[in-house]
Design a protein around this motif. Structure first.
Motif, PDB file in Angstrom:
ATOM      1  N   PHE A 309       4.768  -8.922  -8.203  1.00 59.43           N
ATOM      2  CA  PHE A 309       4.047  -7.747  -8.693  1.00 59.43           C
ATOM      3  C   PHE A 309       3.121  -8.122  -9.846  1.00 59.43           C
ATOM      4  O   PHE A 309       2.022  -7.581  -9.971  1.00 59.43           O
ATOM      5  N   THR A 310       3.562  -9.060 -10.692  1.00 58.57           N
ATOM      6  CA  THR A 310       2.720  -9.504 -11.799  1.00 58.57           C
ATOM      7  C   THR A 310       1.445 -10.157 -11.290  1.00 58.57           C
ATOM      8  O   THR A 310       0.337  -9.826 -11.730  1.00 58.57           O
ATOM      9  N   PHE A 381       7.799 -12.525   1.047  1.00 57.95           N
ATOM     10  CA  PHE A 381       8.380 -12.333   2.377  1.00 57.95           C
ATOM     11  C   PHE A 381       9.758 -12.982   2.490  1.00 57.95           C
ATOM     12  O   PHE A 381      10.613 -12.518   3.254  1.00 57.95           O
ATOM     13  N   THR A 382       9.993 -14.060   1.756  1.00 55.40           N
ATOM     14  CA  THR A 382      11.295 -14.741   1.805  1.00 55.40           C
ATOM     15  C   THR A 382      12.321 -14.067   0.905  1.00 55.40           C
ATOM     16  O   THR A 382      13.515 -14.357   1.031  1.00 55.40           O
ATOM     17  N   ARG A 383      11.880 -13.178   0.012  1.00 53.86           N
ATOM     18  CA  ARG A 383      12.793 -12.573  -0.964  1.00 53.86           C
ATOM     19  C   ARG A 383      13.107 -11.104  -0.665  1.00 53.86           C
ATOM     20  O   ARG A 383      14.232 -10.655  -0.857  1.00 53.86           O
ATOM     21  N   HIS A 384      12.106 -10.347  -0.232  1.00 50.94           N
ATOM     22  CA  HIS A 384      12.276  -8.914   0.008  1.00 50.94           C
ATOM     23  C   HIS A 384      12.814  -8.213  -1.244  1.00 50.94           C
ATOM     24  O   HIS A 384      13.878  -7.591  -1.219  1.00 50.94           O
ATOM     25  N   VAL A 390       7.074  -5.640  -0.455  1.00 52.55           N
ATOM     26  CA  VAL A 390       6.750  -6.291   0.815  1.00 52.55           C
ATOM     27  C   VAL A 390       5.504  -5.665   1.428  1.00 52.55           C
ATOM     28  O   VAL A 390       4.628  -6.368   1.964  1.00 52.55           O
ATOM     29  N   ALA A 391       5.386  -4.330   1.342  1.00 58.73           N
ATOM     30  CA  ALA A 391       4.195  -3.655   1.865  1.00 58.73           C
ATOM     31  C   ALA A 391       2.935  -4.096   1.118  1.00 58.73           C
ATOM     32  O   ALA A 391       1.884  -4.330   1.730  1.00 58.73           O
ATOM     33  N   LEU A 392       3.038  -4.216  -0.202  1.00 60.26           N
ATOM     34  CA  LEU A 392       1.896  -4.709  -0.978  1.00 60.26           C
ATOM     35  C   LEU A 392       1.531  -6.137  -0.572  1.00 60.26           C
ATOM     36  O   LEU A 392       0.350  -6.483  -0.460  1.00 60.26           O
TER      37      LEU A 392
END
Length: 657
Positions: A309-310, A381-384, A390-392
């Motif tokens: 997000f950062t 994608f590997t962390r969710h 994930v959508a972002l």
């Protein structure tokens, strides 16, 4: 006499800098199924007052009389070795005998003998990012059977990871980019293209170093610290309110934020070891191992769940902020012209073509943010971390990949069509203002006949970023991929020399060479060859020295060229002719055709503007006129219409003035 507050603070600062110390804040197991783990560990050795202060909380499964076998090493050398009996040392009475259970607030401020202090070389207190370790074996007193082993990394407070260095590098890079825009505004388009190409290469180099730090390979402390200076180029920048926003967004979209940074008093955090050691469940519950991107985030003061997000927010904010500044500058110029405070010819191209300028700037920013966004999106994608994140990640990854892939294929097709129609790929690429203004950001730094080289460049950047984001569990896989990709790129650049002149080729090949060297060092550090600790320490110092010197040279050269672009009256004279025939299709002196050019155009069946009547390239297009009646076709790159005869693509016409 009363000292001023400033003098007291200055004296305190100088004292703090002068204090010698060695400390450690993480105690890690160094044997399988170790019977002792530490949930909190802090040890500080200060030779100036001859004390060793420690505070330890832990869990012990040992119930016996023990001896402590202490080994201190630096860069692979054993520099100190001593065996202690806790029952004969007053400062260690708490572990005589050692009892199973919880060890809480085991602390002491023990004095050390002068002879022990003298055994530590003075240079140890000043070497940045000291690669030193202390290992303690807990052995049963009777049969010397090892019961536990713990290891701590030592540091002296000196590091090459400095916020001032990171900010200085970022600001200087930004100023060089601004100088490119200023040179373009002054009409020095060759200078602008060269400065922009060099700065883009430097940014790619910074991102390559940052990606070295993001790999799962356990590197020496000096490499981790040095590469941390460049994480800003990947969008890893800590801002307090942004971290709170990221945590809120994650919770609001179904995620669970990590709380590692707020639990350091009860959680021991350590860097991944070179070897995989077995551990008990109690160790796993109280000790967190960080590596790769998690390690970078932890060193930056960012929770791992906030990292994507950062980076995403930084990318978005930069796009919006630059767009706003361009709009504000355009209306400010219009206001100054209308009020009579600025001549109407000033920034005429920008004021009447600012949307094209803005589009080109946005494309450049997407190109710069391509590698960071691919790394962070693939990693997400590997962390969710949450459904919203994930959508972002999906949306921003599709955006950057689609925009750049479409642009790259478009340029390749345009160059092929130009080669087919006019026997020169540069004809449409540099003579059609719509093509140049819309897509020129991708190919102006390349020779026209190899403009397609941007496709392998984008593929190289994408694949390398995918390995960084997706292979966080295997540093060896990442290191092998880095070597293959960087070596392939170095060979391709050295053979093809795709850039517009010799200086730009030399610049880019030099950067590719250093990237390849860094990848080789990373492979050697990955553990695949089983190098001894001393060799690993030497490689760490070599990596730092080479990249530090190279970075200084790059920045000094970039600052020199950027300053010359602003100060010099005609900086374009400092650059050699471009290694293609793009200059055959433009004139930056006088845009009115001479009588000789007009006669030549008439003889060729062309119109006064040098366009063939059957040329579909510019069918129906008429160039806008400036305030002085001059034809201005390219407000971004300053290319004016004056193409040569298709039969002689290398000839130059309409060079008047």
């Amino acid at each position: 006499m009363r000292l001023s507050r400033a003098a007291v603070l200055a004296a305190g600062f100088q004292y703090a800098r002068a204090v010698r110390m060695i400390e450690s804040t993480s105690l890690n197991p160094c044997m399988a199924n170790s019977s002792f783990t530490a949930t909190f560990f802090n040890v500080v050795f200060t030779p100036d007052n001859a004390t060793l202060a420690y505070n330890i909380n832990g869990e012990s499964e040992v119930s016996a009389y023990v001896t402590l076998d202490i080994q201190v090493s630096g860069y692979g050398y054993d520099v100190y070795h001593k065996t202690l009996d806790p029952c004969s040392d007053p400062s260690l009475k708490g572990v005589c005998p050692m009892s199973a259970g919880s060890l809480q607030n085991l602390r002491s401020n023990a004095p050390l003998p002068a002879d022990a202090i003298k055994q530590v070389p003075n240079a140890i207190y000043y070497i940045p990012d000291l690669d030193g370790k202390v290992r303690v074996w807990i052995n049963e007193t009777d049969d010397r059977r090892p019961l536990a082993c713990v290891e701590a990394e030592l540091r002296n407070g000196k590091t090459v990871n400095q916020k001032g260095v990171a900010w200085a590098i970022a600001v200087l890079t930004g100023l060089c980019l601004v100088s490119s825009a200023i040179a373009s505004g002054r009409g020095h388009f060759s200078t602008s293209a060269h400065v922009a190409a060099n700065i883009l290469s430097i940014l790619n180099y910074f991102q390559a170093q940052a990606q070295i730090g993001m790999t799962a390979v356990h590197t020496p402390p000096i490499i981790r610290a040095w590469t941390q200076n460049f994480q800003w180029s990947m969008g890893i920048i800590r801002v307090g309110f942004l971290q709170r926003m990221a945590t809120w967004y994650q919770r609001a979209t179904g995620g669970k934020p990590a709380m590692l940074l707020s639990s350091l008093s009860t959680m021991s955090v350590h860097i991944q070891k070179r070897s995989n050691l077995g551990s008990s469940s109690s160790f796993d519950a109280r000790v967190k191992t960080v590596k790769g991107i998690e390690r970078v985030s932890f060193m930056a003061g960012i929770e791992a769940t906030n990292t994507f997000f950062t980076g995403y927010t930084m990318f978005t904010v930069v796009l919006l902020l630059v767009s706003l500044l361009v709009v504000l500058f355009r209306y400010a110029c219009e206001g100054l012209v209308r009020s009579g405070k600025m001549h109407s010819s000033k920034f005429y191209d920008f004021r009447h073509g600012w949307l094209l300028v803005l589009k080109g700037i946005i494309f450049r920013l997407v190109l710069i943010g391509f590698a960071p966004m691919v790394v962070l999106c693939i990693w997400e994608f590997t962390r969710h971390d949450s459904g919203g994140e994930v959508a972002l990640a999906v949306s921003v990854l599709l955006f950057v990949v689609t925009v750049l892939a479409f642009a790259a294929v478009k340029i390749w097709l345009i160059a092929a069509r130009s080669e087919h129609m006019h026997k020169s790929p540069a004809y449409i690429l540099y003579a059609d203002p719509m093509v140049l203004n819309k897509w020129g950001f991708l190919y102006v730094s390349y020779k026209a006949d190899v403009a397609y080289f941007l496709i392998p460049m984008l593929v190289y950047t994408f694949v390398k970023a995918v390995f960084v984001g997706a292979a966080q569990k295997s540093g060896i896989v990442q290191a092998i991929a880095f070597v293959i990709l960087d070596m392939a790129m170095l060979i391709a650049m050295s053979i093809m020399k795709p850039f517009m002149d010799r200086a730009t080729n030399a610049w880019s090949i030099s950067i590719a060479s250093i990237n390849a060297l860094n990848s080789l060092i990373l492979l050697l550090l990955s553990g695949i060859f089983g190098l001894p600790p001393l060799a690993i320490g030497v490689l760490g110092v070599l990596f730092f020295v080479v990249n530090c010197v190279f970075t200084v040279v790059l920045l000094a050269t970039a600052i020199w060229t950027a300053g010359r672009a602003i100060v010099s009256k005609n900086p374009d004279n400092h650059y050699q002719a471009v290694l293609d025939d793009r200059v055959s299709f433009k004139s930056t002196t006088n845009l009115e055709l001479s009588e000789l050019s007009a006669l030549a155009a008439t003889a060729r069946g062309e119109s006064r503007l040098g366009m063939r009547s059957n040329n579909s390239l510019a069918s129906g297009f008429r160039p806008p006129e400036g305030p002085d009646g001059r034809k201005r076709l390219s407000p971004v790159y300053g290319v004016d219409w004056a193409p040569p005869s298709p039969a002689r693509p290398g000839a130059t016409f309409a060079r008047t003035g």
